[in-house]
Structures are given as structure tokens and as C-alpha cells.
Design a protein around this motif. Sequence first.
Motif, PDB file in Angstrom:
ATOM      1  N   GLY A   1      -2.009  51.598   0.155  1.00 54.30           N
ATOM      2  CA  GLY A   1      -2.735  50.373  -0.601  1.00 54.30           C
ATOM      3  C   GLY A   1      -3.874  49.983  -0.091  1.00 54.30           C
ATOM      4  O   GLY A   1      -4.153  48.597   0.003  1.00 54.30           O
ATOM      5  N   ILE A   2      -4.677  50.897   0.135  1.00 55.36           N
ATOM      6  CA  ILE A   2      -6.077  50.501   0.368  1.00 55.36           C
ATOM      7  C   ILE A   2      -7.013  51.188  -0.484  1.00 55.36           C
ATOM      8  O   ILE A   2      -6.648  52.460  -1.041  1.00 55.36           O
ATOM      9  CB  ILE A   2      -6.455  51.040   1.923  1.00 55.36           C
ATOM     10  CG1 ILE A   2      -5.635  50.169   2.934  1.00 55.36           C
ATOM     11  CG2 ILE A   2      -8.093  51.014   1.981  1.00 55.36           C
ATOM     12  CD1 ILE A   2      -5.960  50.805   4.247  1.00 55.36           C
ATOM     13  N   SER A   3      -8.250  50.470  -0.923  1.00 54.52           N
ATOM     14  CA  SER A   3      -8.859  51.285  -2.016  1.00 54.52           C
ATOM     15  C   SER A   3      -9.770  52.143  -1.463  1.00 54.52           C
ATOM     16  O   SER A   3     -10.740  52.243  -0.409  1.00 54.52           O
ATOM     17  CB  SER A   3     -10.122  50.102  -2.484  1.00 54.52           C
ATOM     18  OG  SER A   3     -11.035  50.623  -3.069  1.00 54.52           O
TER      19      SER A   3
ATOM     20  N   GLY B   1      -5.817  47.117  10.916  1.00 53.37           N
ATOM     21  CA  GLY B   1      -5.244  47.601   9.533  1.00 53.37           C
ATOM     22  C   GLY B   1      -5.287  46.572   8.655  1.00 53.37           C
ATOM     23  O   GLY B   1      -5.693  46.485   7.483  1.00 53.37           O
ATOM     24  N   LEU B   2      -4.996  44.980   9.008  1.00 54.06           N
ATOM     25  CA  LEU B   2      -5.201  43.826   8.293  1.00 54.06           C
ATOM     26  C   LEU B   2      -6.244  44.035   7.476  1.00 54.06           C
ATOM     27  O   LEU B   2      -6.708  43.515   6.264  1.00 54.06           O
ATOM     28  CB  LEU B   2      -4.879  42.774   8.998  1.00 54.06           C
ATOM     29  CG  LEU B   2      -4.587  41.516   8.172  1.00 54.06           C
ATOM     30  CD1 LEU B   2      -3.536  41.372   7.053  1.00 54.06           C
ATOM     31  CD2 LEU B   2      -4.193  40.240   9.061  1.00 54.06           C
TER      32      LEU B   2
ATOM     33  N   TYR C   1      -7.223  45.985   4.448  1.00 54.89           N
ATOM     34  CA  TYR C   1      -6.472  45.769   3.337  1.00 54.89           C
ATOM     35  C   TYR C   1      -7.174  44.525   2.754  1.00 54.89           C
ATOM     36  O   TYR C   1      -7.547  44.425   1.695  1.00 54.89           O
ATOM     37  CB  TYR C   1      -4.811  45.043   3.664  1.00 54.89           C
ATOM     38  CG  TYR C   1      -3.983  46.417   3.836  1.00 54.89           C
ATOM     39  CD1 TYR C   1      -3.454  47.079   2.571  1.00 54.89           C
ATOM     40  CD2 TYR C   1      -3.690  46.685   5.027  1.00 54.89           C
ATOM     41  CE1 TYR C   1      -2.474  48.085   2.735  1.00 54.89           C
ATOM     42  CE2 TYR C   1      -2.643  47.917   5.182  1.00 54.89           C
ATOM     43  CZ  TYR C   1      -2.145  48.419   4.018  1.00 54.89           C
ATOM     44  OH  TYR C   1      -1.305  49.451   4.270  1.00 54.89           O
TER      45      TYR C   1
ATOM     46  N   SER D   1     -10.394  46.085   1.168  1.00 53.93           N
ATOM     47  CA  SER D   1     -10.263  46.605  -0.139  1.00 53.93           C
ATOM     48  C   SER D   1      -9.805  45.905  -1.145  1.00 53.93           C
ATOM     49  O   SER D   1     -10.262  46.041  -2.299  1.00 53.93           O
ATOM     50  CB  SER D   1      -9.360  47.872   0.413  1.00 53.93           C
ATOM     51  OG  SER D   1      -8.059  47.258   0.440  1.00 53.93           O
ATOM     52  N   VAL D   2      -8.950  44.877  -0.877  1.00 57.05           N
ATOM     53  CA  VAL D   2      -8.559  44.025  -2.187  1.00 57.05           C
ATOM     54  C   VAL D   2      -9.627  43.361  -2.573  1.00 57.05           C
ATOM     55  O   VAL D   2      -9.754  43.129  -3.841  1.00 57.05           O
ATOM     56  CB  VAL D   2      -7.250  43.287  -1.571  1.00 57.05           C
ATOM     57  CG1 VAL D   2      -6.880  42.401  -2.439  1.00 57.05           C
ATOM     58  CG2 VAL D   2      -5.936  44.031  -1.163  1.00 57.05           C
TER      59      VAL D   2
ATOM     60  N   VAL E   1      -3.335  49.590  -5.987  1.00 59.31           N
ATOM     61  CA  VAL E   1      -3.213  48.791  -4.779  1.00 59.31           C
ATOM     62  C   VAL E   1      -2.243  47.719  -4.996  1.00 59.31           C
ATOM     63  O   VAL E   1      -1.393  47.567  -4.058  1.00 59.31           O
ATOM     64  CB  VAL E   1      -4.625  48.365  -4.225  1.00 59.31           C
ATOM     65  CG1 VAL E   1      -4.543  47.320  -3.039  1.00 59.31           C
ATOM     66  CG2 VAL E   1      -5.633  49.432  -3.849  1.00 59.31           C
TER      67      VAL E   1
ATOM     68  N   ARG F   1       1.340  48.985  -5.062  1.00 57.65           N
ATOM     69  CA  ARG F   1       1.808  49.424  -3.762  1.00 57.65           C
ATOM     70  C   ARG F   1       2.119  48.410  -2.920  1.00 57.65           C
ATOM     71  O   ARG F   1       3.260  48.307  -2.228  1.00 57.65           O
ATOM     72  CB  ARG F   1       0.741  50.503  -2.978  1.00 57.65           C
ATOM     73  CG  ARG F   1       0.750  50.952  -1.721  1.00 57.65           C
ATOM     74  CD  ARG F   1       2.084  50.824  -0.779  1.00 57.65           C
ATOM     75  NE  ARG F   1       1.851  51.163   0.283  1.00 57.65           N
ATOM     76  CZ  ARG F   1       1.893  50.583   1.450  1.00 57.65           C
ATOM     77  NH1 ARG F   1       2.192  49.246   1.269  1.00 57.65           N
ATOM     78  NH2 ARG F   1       1.980  50.981   2.758  1.00 57.65           N
ATOM     79  N   ILE F   2       1.007  47.463  -2.740  1.00 55.49           N
ATOM     80  CA  ILE F   2       1.535  46.206  -1.673  1.00 55.49           C
ATOM     81  C   ILE F   2       2.635  45.471  -2.293  1.00 55.49           C
ATOM     82  O   ILE F   2       3.462  45.199  -1.493  1.00 55.49           O
ATOM     83  CB  ILE F   2       0.426  45.386  -1.620  1.00 55.49           C
ATOM     84  CG1 ILE F   2      -0.919  46.199  -1.080  1.00 55.49           C
ATOM     85  CG2 ILE F   2       0.440  43.967  -0.882  1.00 55.49           C
ATOM     86  CD1 ILE F   2      -2.391  45.568  -0.949  1.00 55.49           C
TER      87      ILE F   2
ATOM     88  N   LEU G   1       1.510  46.984  10.779  1.00 55.15           N
ATOM     89  CA  LEU G   1      -0.108  46.727  10.720  1.00 55.15           C
ATOM     90  C   LEU G   1      -0.753  47.016  12.077  1.00 55.15           C
ATOM     91  O   LEU G   1      -1.928  47.584  12.026  1.00 55.15           O
ATOM     92  CB  LEU G   1      -0.271  45.495  10.096  1.00 55.15           C
ATOM     93  CG  LEU G   1       0.161  45.227   8.664  1.00 55.15           C
ATOM     94  CD1 LEU G   1       0.048  43.672   8.429  1.00 55.15           C
ATOM     95  CD2 LEU G   1      -0.826  46.018   7.729  1.00 55.15           C
TER      96      LEU G   1
END
Length: 364
Positions: free
Chosen positions: A120-122, A184-185, A188, A191-192, A211, A214-215, A239
Amino acid sequence: MYDRTGVFFLSQLVADGNPQQRFTNLYTDLARTVRELGLLRRRPGYYWTRIGLVLAAFAGVWVGVGLLGNSWLQLLMAGAFALVLTQVAFLSHDSSHRQIFKSAKWNDWTARVLAGGLIGISSAWWKSKHSRHHAAPNQIQHDPDIDIGVVAFTPEHALSRTGIRKWLTDRQGWLFFPLLTLEGLSLYVSSVTHVFRRGANKAERVEGALVLIRISSYLALLFYLLPPGKAFAFLGLQLAVFGVCLGGTFAPNHTGMPLVPATMKIDFLRRQVLMSRNIRGGVMIDFVMGGLNYQIEHHLFPSMPRPTLKVVQPIVREYCERHGVNYTEMSLMGSYKVIVDFLNNVGLRARDPWQCPLVTAYRG
């Protein structure tokens, strides 16, 4: 001893006047040797096996979640899921560096699917950031990895902070591991923000869809299978563990190594070797760190397949020793000790941990 060694070689680079003229052929000769030995050849069998195992583990976690049902033992599955996602991230990293396939398109799509579809990361955001890091590791104003909002890497940054940011900076060495739980947060969010910004290109919009799917599917499935309290606990632990695993892998690579003034020019081999740190430890460290424990070799040969890095390591180390280039390698725990001390030197005492008059003269 460690920091003085780093300072000595950085000072020598400045004192040499024009290192480009003297050392321009060093990397060329090393690269020719490595290429002639066939060490840049792709290892598709290795990667297909790892991808298959990771996909099986990914599916296995969700089978386990379904079987466990409404139980606090789900927190064990949350930790396991974070570990699996870390291995997925390592594969996406390798693919972004085009280590897996000869085809650039295959590598790019593999990285996109692994990062966007499974984590879920770009990958586009990460690749842009990571490419700038590889071009100028630890160089002020050029390396995005030392331009992080929470952590101050230079005394100038530390002294400019006020309020809660100053409070955090004053304690950033001791807060190093707790802060990693937020990494981790942070990944996300960054990338979002990148894939859904204005001006995103077609590939980024496709990745944005991956993304988003997935999220949203992850959250929907989690809250469908578990009551809200357990679902939030699962998400928070996953996370946190994911952030510690990734941050604890990437931080030892360069943090606490010499910082390069923004205007300093350094030849390629020294730019990559002097600012990088290898982590020793054998097969377990190779697995836990996804091969990034061979950071020097990875920076010198970014497209070299992961399993080949340990093969080329003795060649690179001997080459560096022969040419007087400082080659840094230590244990994982030793690297964490250096990192904490480095961050405290900046945060607690607000002084440059790599003080050197010759280097200071090149700042600003």
C-alpha cells in the motif's frame, strides 16, 4: 576511534584539492573487474523463489487471521504480517533498482505491484526519494534521508528548533527506537500524498489506484473479521512493527557516518564507500536486513542482485584497503550504539559530531 576515522578520511578528501583528477579511474577499474567476473548477471531463479515464498507467507497470515477469529492472539498475526510486509518491501526495493529482470518495464511493474498492491506504498514516490539518496548519500541539501522533519542531523537544524520539536530533538538519540514505531505510518502518509497530488503522471495514477484498493480492502477486511478494539490493536501493532523493521534496517546504513557539505565534490567510489556502513552477522542478518547489510557494495553496484552482494564484498573490501579508502563494517548492535550517540551529539549538545576545520570551511 570510529568517528575520528570518519573525520580523517573526509578531511583528506578536502585536503587533496582535486580528488576527481587523482581518483577518477578507481571505480572504473573496480567495475570492470566485477563485470568481467560476471557478478552483475541477474538471478531470476533466486528472485522467483523468494517472491513465491513471500506470497505464500502473505496468504498464510490471512488464513491464520481467519482461523483465529475473535482472539487477542491476533496480535501475533499482526506482528507476523509486519515481518512479511518487510520482506515484500525488500523485494520491491530490489526490483526498483532493476536487480530482478533485464527488462526495465518488468522491474518497474514488479516494484509497483509489490509496493502498491501488497504493502500500500507508492514505489514511484520511494524510487524518486531513494534515487536522490543514492546520488548523494549523507550530503547536506542533497540527500533527502538526512532532511527528515522529526530528526535533526546537523547542529544548525537542532539549534533552530523551538517548542515540542526542540524537546524531541534534545532527546532524539534516546527516542530513536520509539520514533521508529511511527516510520510505517509516515511512509503511508508520504506515498499517498505523492500519488494523489496534482500533476501526477499516468503511471502514478495507476499506482494510486493500486494503493487505494490495497489500503481500503485491508481496512475493510480487518474490521469485518475483528471487533473494532481488536482491529485497531492489530493495525497499530502492525504499523509499529513494520516501522521498526524497516527503519531499523535502513538507519544503520548511513546514520552516524560523515556528513558531506553541500558544495563538496567527491569521486564516485569515495562518495559511496566513505558515507556507508556494512553490518556483519551472517545468514540471519542477511535475511533480516534483506541484503542491505552489504550497503557499501549495494551503493557501488545498485543493480547487482541481492545474493551476489556477499560474493563481491571481499573484492570491494580488499580493493578499498589497497587504495586507502576507509571501509566501515560493524555489528548491528554496534551500529545502533553509534546512531544513538550521533543523534545525541547533535540533539543534546548541539555540536557537529564530525568536527573538522577543513570540512567546516566548506560549509555554507
